[in-house]
Write an enzyme that holds these catalytic residues in place. Structure first.
Site, PDB file in Angstrom:
ATOM      1  N   ASP A 179      50.016   7.022  55.437  1.00  0.00           N
ATOM      2  CA  ASP A 179      50.828   5.842  55.759  1.00  0.00           C
ATOM      3  C   ASP A 179      51.258   5.085  54.515  1.00  0.00           C
ATOM      4  OD1 ASP A 179      48.307   4.859  55.147  1.00  0.00           O
ATOM      5  OD2 ASP A 179      48.376   3.269  56.648  1.00  0.00           O
TER       6      ASP A 179
ATOM      7  N   SER B  42      46.155   6.877  58.685  1.00  0.00           N
ATOM      8  CA  SER B  42      46.052   6.809  57.228  1.00  0.00           C
ATOM      9  C   SER B  42      45.823   8.191  56.610  1.00  0.00           C
ATOM     10  CB  SER B  42      44.934   5.830  56.856  1.00  0.00           C
ATOM     11  OG  SER B  42      44.908   5.566  55.479  1.00  0.00           O
TER      12      SER B  42
ATOM     13  N   ASP C 276      49.798   3.384  52.209  1.00  0.00           N
ATOM     14  CA  ASP C 276      49.226   2.126  51.712  1.00  0.00           C
ATOM     15  C   ASP C 276      48.306   2.374  50.521  1.00  0.00           C
ATOM     16  OD1 ASP C 276      47.090   3.251  53.082  1.00  0.00           O
ATOM     17  OD2 ASP C 276      46.592   1.443  54.219  1.00  0.00           O
TER      18      ASP C 276
END
Length: 448
Positions: free
Chosen positions: A243, A101, A245
């Site tokens: 990533d 992340s 998100d």
């Protein structure tokens, strides 16, 4: 939670904590758990971000899956929510995402999704842990013609991008946007996605080299984007993490638009359109006091969960809510996605901006952001975290600070779910008050 899984999958330093051996075991264990539920020949997807260690871990997971008779489709570099979407679209039995992340490249992690595109339930993770930690390693190993096969899907990203583009609720003609891809997974999808929209988009930090992911860029390092938006006279800036998100934004003045402000503006818009079930937005305990006051002022309920988008999603599914998220930029629009999706959030932000006919500062500045101070205090281990949280001296100190704030602020002390840290967060009407209160509590914890 468990001895391997944290609050959001598994994460650690690549080659030290996140080893090929662990990845191999995870592949074997995950496929074994699925096979024990009746699927004798499961199919898994694997996607990854741009970290240099991603290929190593991808190969190890794939080998583990094949060794127990599972087929594997390699998606290459793709966002975490992209993998979740494709798991459902392709009717896979499970999916792995290799990413840490927003962390620097030295770290990597593994998240697992089920056939419906949701993160693996706790019960699955517990069974996987038991298999990996069992000295006998009772995996459902196969041989001969029963080994799984590996294929590469070069079209999967296109399927995902086309789906995202189809969710755009309004066109965005004339908008000029600057996009920070964090040298991460969005570098492989965002140019194609924004290229499908009738707007002008320029991109920065979109040239990953394996070690520059999140380095001075992305949603945790907004400075360059803020300057770039002002210098280039853009209407909006968008930043993803490694990533993708997460999504944070920047208004035309170069001011941050955080997840709370996005939730406030989008939630109010959904309420006006009759698309906000229960008139409720789901946030976490870390959300700013400003969001609490905004929701109350506009007749919306704000339900807060523990930190983590998994907790937000569980509350949304439990009560049938449509929108939820975190201040950090994890936003879930349940009509369109099963997990936080930064690029989907960006589309919602752009649509709201275009429909309003206003400037970004006017649309998203309606939710005031109170000064918020966060201090991290190192602790030895989980036992120490528990001892700190059980301390009466700390409880008394928190009560004293809350009394000083007199209802015009908020105090939160909690253990980190992923690191050996205690976190102190204080909000107040002014920065100095918040800073002083947070420091007193941090000193109290350090002295325990």
């Amino acid at each position: 939670m468990g001895r391997i899984f944290g609050t959001d999958g598994i994460r650690g330093v690549a080659g030290v904590d996140m080893t090929p051996e662990l990845a191999l075991d995870l592949g074997r264990a995950a496929a074994t758990v699925v096979k024990e539920r009746g699927n004798t020949h499961p199919h898994f997807l694997i996607g990854r971000d741009t970290r240099i260690s991603g290929g190593m871990l991808e190969s190890a997971i794939a080998a583990g899956l094949c060794s127990v008779g599972a087929d594997v489709t390699l998606l290459g570099v793709i966002t975490t929510p992209g993998v979740a979407y494709l798991a459902r679209k392709y009717q896979a039995d499970g999916a792995f995402v290799i990413s840490a992340s927003h962390n620097p490249y030295e770290y990597n992690g593994i998240k697992l999704f089920d056939a419906e595109g949701y993160k693996f339930p706790d019960s699955y993770e517990e069974e996987i842990e038991e298999l990996i930690l069992d000295d006998l390693r009772m995996y459902a190993l196969v041989d001969g013609q029963d080994f799984g096969r590996i294929r590469v899907d070069n079209d999967a990203r296109t399927d995902y991008v086309e789906y995202l583009a189809s969710t755009a609720p309004a066109r965005a003609e004339g908008i000029r946007v600057l996009v920070d891809c964090a040298n991460g997974a969005a570098s492989a999808t965002a140019p194609d996605l924004f290229g499908k929209l009738p707007l002008h988009a320029d991109f920065i930090f979109d040239k990953p080299d394996g070690v520059n992911i999140n380095r001075g860029c992305g949603s945790t390092h907004m400075e360059t984007l803020c300057r770039g938006v002002v210098a280039g006279k853009y209407d909006l800036g968008i930043a993803f993490d490694g990533d993708a998100d997460r999504c944070l934004a920047v208004d035309e003045r170069g001011e941050l638009i955080d997840g709370d402000q996005i939730m406030a503006a989008c939630g109010l818009d959904m309420k006006r359109k009759g698309k906000l079930p229960g008139n409720a937005v789901v946030a976490t305990v870390m959300s700013n006091l400003g969001l609490h006051l905004f929701a109350k002022e506009h007749g919306m309920d704000l339900e807060c969960t523990s930190v983590g988008d998994r907790n937000v999603l569980e509350r949304m599914l439990e009560k049938g809510y449509a929108i939820g998220g975190e201040q950090s930029g994890h936003m879930i629009f349940l009509e369109h996605a099963t997990t936080g999706d930064g690029q989907l959030t960006a589309l919602q932000v752009l649509a709201l901006l275009k429909e309003s006919g206003k400037r970004a500062s006017e649309v998203f500045g309606i939710c005031q952001r109170y000064p918020q101070v966060l201090i991290n205090i190192p602790v030895a281990d989980n036992d120490r975290k528990k001892a700190v949280m059980a301390s009466q001296a700390l409880a008394d100190a928190v009560a004293a600070e809350e009394e000083k704030l007199a209802g015009e602020g908020r105090v939160l002390v909690r253990p980190s779910g992923t690191e050996a840290l205690m976190r102190v967060m204080v909000e107040a009407r002014d920065q100095d008050t918040a800073q002083a209160a947070a420091q007193r509590l941090a000193d109290q914890i350090a002295a325990l």
